[in-house]
Write a protein that holds these residues in place. Structure first.
Motif, PDB file in Angstrom:
ATOM      1  N   ILE A 183       0.850  -1.187   0.000  1.00 29.79           N
ATOM      2  CA  ILE A 183       0.000   0.000   0.000  1.00 29.79           C
ATOM      3  C   ILE A 183       0.888   1.240   0.000  1.00 29.79           C
ATOM      4  O   ILE A 183       1.797   1.367   0.838  1.00 29.79           O
ATOM      5  CB  ILE A 183      -0.926   0.040   1.234  1.00 29.79           C
ATOM      6  CG1 ILE A 183      -1.677  -1.279   1.401  1.00 29.79           C
ATOM      7  CG2 ILE A 183      -1.914   1.202   1.119  1.00 29.79           C
ATOM      8  CD1 ILE A 183      -2.426  -1.388   2.714  1.00 29.79           C
ATOM      9  N   THR A 212      -1.716  -1.167  -4.146  1.00 29.39           N
ATOM     10  CA  THR A 212      -2.817  -0.261  -3.821  1.00 29.39           C
ATOM     11  C   THR A 212      -2.221   1.113  -3.542  1.00 29.39           C
ATOM     12  O   THR A 212      -1.278   1.232  -2.758  1.00 29.39           O
ATOM     13  CB  THR A 212      -3.582  -0.744  -2.575  1.00 29.39           C
ATOM     14  OG1 THR A 212      -4.246  -1.977  -2.857  1.00 29.39           O
ATOM     15  CG2 THR A 212      -4.615   0.283  -2.130  1.00 29.39           C
ATOM     16  N   LYS A 418      -3.180  -2.050  -9.021  1.00 30.26           N
ATOM     17  CA  LYS A 418      -4.421  -2.822  -9.022  1.00 30.26           C
ATOM     18  C   LYS A 418      -5.602  -2.045  -8.435  1.00 30.26           C
ATOM     19  O   LYS A 418      -6.738  -2.229  -8.862  1.00 30.26           O
ATOM     20  CB  LYS A 418      -4.230  -4.127  -8.230  1.00 30.26           C
ATOM     21  CG  LYS A 418      -3.440  -5.176  -8.995  1.00 30.26           C
ATOM     22  CD  LYS A 418      -4.198  -5.633 -10.241  1.00 30.26           C
ATOM     23  CE  LYS A 418      -3.386  -6.599 -11.077  1.00 30.26           C
ATOM     24  NZ  LYS A 418      -3.306  -7.915 -10.450  1.00 30.26           N
ATOM     25  N   PHE A 419      -5.324  -1.187  -7.446  1.00 29.91           N
ATOM     26  CA  PHE A 419      -6.425  -0.524  -6.749  1.00 29.91           C
ATOM     27  C   PHE A 419      -6.002   0.895  -6.397  1.00 29.91           C
ATOM     28  O   PHE A 419      -4.922   1.110  -5.844  1.00 29.91           O
ATOM     29  CB  PHE A 419      -6.772  -1.311  -5.481  1.00 29.91           C
ATOM     30  CG  PHE A 419      -7.992  -0.827  -4.740  1.00 29.91           C
ATOM     31  CD1 PHE A 419      -9.075  -0.268  -5.401  1.00 29.91           C
ATOM     32  CD2 PHE A 419      -8.067  -0.956  -3.351  1.00 29.91           C
ATOM     33  CE1 PHE A 419     -10.201   0.157  -4.707  1.00 29.91           C
ATOM     34  CE2 PHE A 419      -9.185  -0.546  -2.653  1.00 29.91           C
ATOM     35  CZ  PHE A 419     -10.252   0.021  -3.333  1.00 29.91           C
ATOM     36  N   VAL A 457      -8.180  -4.955   1.314  1.00 28.73           N
ATOM     37  CA  VAL A 457      -7.260  -5.376   0.260  1.00 28.73           C
ATOM     38  C   VAL A 457      -6.443  -6.551   0.777  1.00 28.73           C
ATOM     39  O   VAL A 457      -6.244  -6.699   1.989  1.00 28.73           O
ATOM     40  CB  VAL A 457      -6.315  -4.232  -0.176  1.00 28.73           C
ATOM     41  CG1 VAL A 457      -7.097  -3.072  -0.760  1.00 28.73           C
ATOM     42  CG2 VAL A 457      -5.443  -3.752   0.984  1.00 28.73           C
ATOM     43  N   GLY A 461      -4.900  -7.555  -4.257  1.00 31.25           N
ATOM     44  CA  GLY A 461      -5.537  -6.277  -4.546  1.00 31.25           C
ATOM     45  C   GLY A 461      -6.850  -6.116  -3.789  1.00 31.25           C
ATOM     46  O   GLY A 461      -7.030  -6.634  -2.676  1.00 31.25           O
ATOM     47  N   PHE A 462      -7.799  -5.415  -4.395  1.00 30.66           N
ATOM     48  CA  PHE A 462      -9.072  -5.117  -3.762  1.00 30.66           C
ATOM     49  C   PHE A 462      -9.895  -6.388  -3.531  1.00 30.66           C
ATOM     50  O   PHE A 462      -9.992  -7.246  -4.397  1.00 30.66           O
ATOM     51  CB  PHE A 462      -9.849  -4.139  -4.661  1.00 30.66           C
ATOM     52  CG  PHE A 462     -11.278  -3.894  -4.212  1.00 30.66           C
ATOM     53  CD1 PHE A 462     -11.536  -3.207  -3.052  1.00 30.66           C
ATOM     54  CD2 PHE A 462     -12.346  -4.348  -4.979  1.00 30.66           C
ATOM     55  CE1 PHE A 462     -12.849  -2.977  -2.635  1.00 30.66           C
ATOM     56  CE2 PHE A 462     -13.660  -4.130  -4.579  1.00 30.66           C
ATOM     57  CZ  PHE A 462     -13.897  -3.437  -3.407  1.00 30.66           C
TER      58      PHE A 462
END
Length: 470
Positions: A183, A212, A418-419, A457, A461-462
């Motif tokens: 993240i 993320t 991805k997010f 997450v 990813g999400f």
């Protein structure tokens, strides 16, 4: 897949707009342990949201550590309240923030809070002792060096040109036999400012899998091309007309840039060094001196204009009454606090004056009132009712926040994005920027971080979103 392996991170925000920044992350490991941390813990600076300053939606002693993106009060101003309520773990910030900028910011915030509480006959949000305890818990960290604030968590700070000491934060959660949860938090972001450019995040970060990114969106509907530079030309115009000038500027970063730009006008001979330039506001003065101690760029050591003077409270009346042409740079940036409340009634009523705001003005602030007030109408400033007879202008070219196109370029640097979670912006702005991220960056998922939803997450990813209950 998904959350079945019980290795995931939940991300939630307690701010919905451009103030009171505070993000809570809860990392759940397969062995049923948790690590909970905050990214920032800021004050709401608008009266209508003051209720949020007096409560926490979590138990302070449940937080394992705090990460600080930079030293603006809307990002650190609630830390002493967190401490007052029992927090005693580490607070991590860049070395510049921990060693130079956090102390004056929090001490000034505490004095403002105390004065306001006396006027309201209410106990203050926090005390000097809470500030001192907060500072004692804060540790300064180097840029580009990874460390572990808790088992299974790695953190690194990367330089961010929003203001000196600001960082982009990478958090990696790792567990044996699983992929990492990656993240990245942009904080309030910019790639450049008047004094320096930030170094890029390393290539290894750009290549991280299933990343993320929590990205700000303060100016998510504005492109760099929309902010045409007007300050220099406008200053040359009003200086040439012999008008007195009052410039409102935020104490940290903005005040120093305004002084640097005035120095540039002198060097271009658009501003005579015979015109005195005054700086008023204790915090702005403090930061101006601290800037000269930073070893970031040569520009930061030599940015003061000629004929520059610091103002004491006792000398304000004399300066205002003087018939000579003058420029006064003062706090606060939105005109609602500090010495600005002294100067504004004088300048506002004078046809031979010019008032300039060099940053974002909050809704219901004095700056916002003056923006909406028609020429000749009455305005209440600091309890005094005055007529608006001077010219009042607002410059958007100074913003320390990246515009939408720069934010998109920042997101493009990451190969396995991805997010994307959109944070720190007005609700309509975040929605518009989210739409643009979908169209131009096309990550697998895009979400909007606010008080209404929190997001899960994992290493892929999400996973899913949930409605909040606060």
């Amino acid at each position: 897949m998904g959350s079945k392996n019980k290795f995931y991170a939940d991300i939630m925000a307690f701010n919905s707009e451009v103030t009171g920044s505070c993000i809570l992350c809860n990392v759940k490991f397969p062995n049923c342990t948790n690590v909970r941390f905050l990214v920032d813990c800021g004050l709401y600076q608008e009266k209508r949201n003051d209720q949020y300053n007096h409560k926490l939606e979590f138990m302070p002693d449940s937080i394992d550590f705090v990460l600080v993106t930079h030293s603006h009060i809307d990002h650190i101003g609630k830390l002493p309240f967190l401490v007052k309520k029992g927090y005693r773990s580490k607070i991590y910030a860049s070395k510049e923030v921990a060693g130079l900028f956090m102390e004056p910011a929090l001490k000034d915030s505490q004095s403002v809070i105390e004065a306001d509480s006396k006027m309201r006959s209410m106990p203050p949000l926090y005390s000097e002792r809470d500030v001192e305890t907060t500072l004692s818990l804060t540790e300064g960290m180097e840029y580009f060096e990874e460390w572990s604030p808790a088992a299974g968590i790695k953190v690194a700070f990367y330089q961010n040109a929003h203001v000196p000491g600001a960082v982009v934060i990478l958090v990696r959660a790792k567990y044996e036999g699983c992929g990492s949860i990656n993240i990245l938090f942009s904080g309030d972001y910019n790639a450049v400012n008047a004094f320096f450019c930030s170094r890029k995040v390393p290539d290894r970060v750009k290549k991280l899998p299933n990343l993320t990114v929590v990205v700000e969106a303060t100016y998510g509907t504005t492109n760099s091309a929309d902010c045409q530079p007007r300050f220099e030309a406008k200053m040359a115009e009003v200086i040439g007309e012999g008008r007195n000038i009052l410039l409102m500027a935020y104490s940290f970063g903005r005040t120093q840039e305004v002084l640097y730009r005035l120095q540039g006008l002198q060097r271009k001979r658009l501003l005579s060094p015979e015109v005195p330039i005054y700086l008023d506001g204790k915090l702005g003065m403090k930061y101006t001196m601290l800037f000269q101690k930073l070893d970031i760029s040569d520009r930061m050591k030599d940015f003061l204009p000629e004929n520059f003077h610091l103002v004491s409270k006792a000398s304000r009346e004399q300066i205002v009454a003087s018939p000579e042409q003058k420029i006064i740079v003062t706090s606060s940036g939105n005109g609602s606090y500090g010495p600005a409340l002294f100067y504004e009634p004088y300048f506002l009523q004078s046809r031979n004056a010019f008032m300039g705001f060099t940053g974002y003005v909050h809704e219901s602030s004095v700056g916002d009132k003056l923006k909406r007030a028609a020429y000749g109408s009455s305005v209440k400033v600091g309890g005094e009712v005055v007529f608006k007879r001077s010219e009042v202008d607002f410059f958007n070219e100074f913003s320390a926040h990246a515009k939408a196109d720069v934010l998109l370029d920042f997101l493009r640097e990451f190969e396995n994005l991805k997010f994307v979670l959109i944070n720190h912006g007005e609700p309509e702005t975040k929605l518009a920027f989210a739409d643009r991220v979908k169209r131009e960056i096309n990550p697998k998922n895009v979400g909007i971080l606010d008080r209404d939803y929190w997001f899960r997450v994992d290493e892929y990813g999400f996973v899913k979103s949930f409605t909040t209950k606060f």
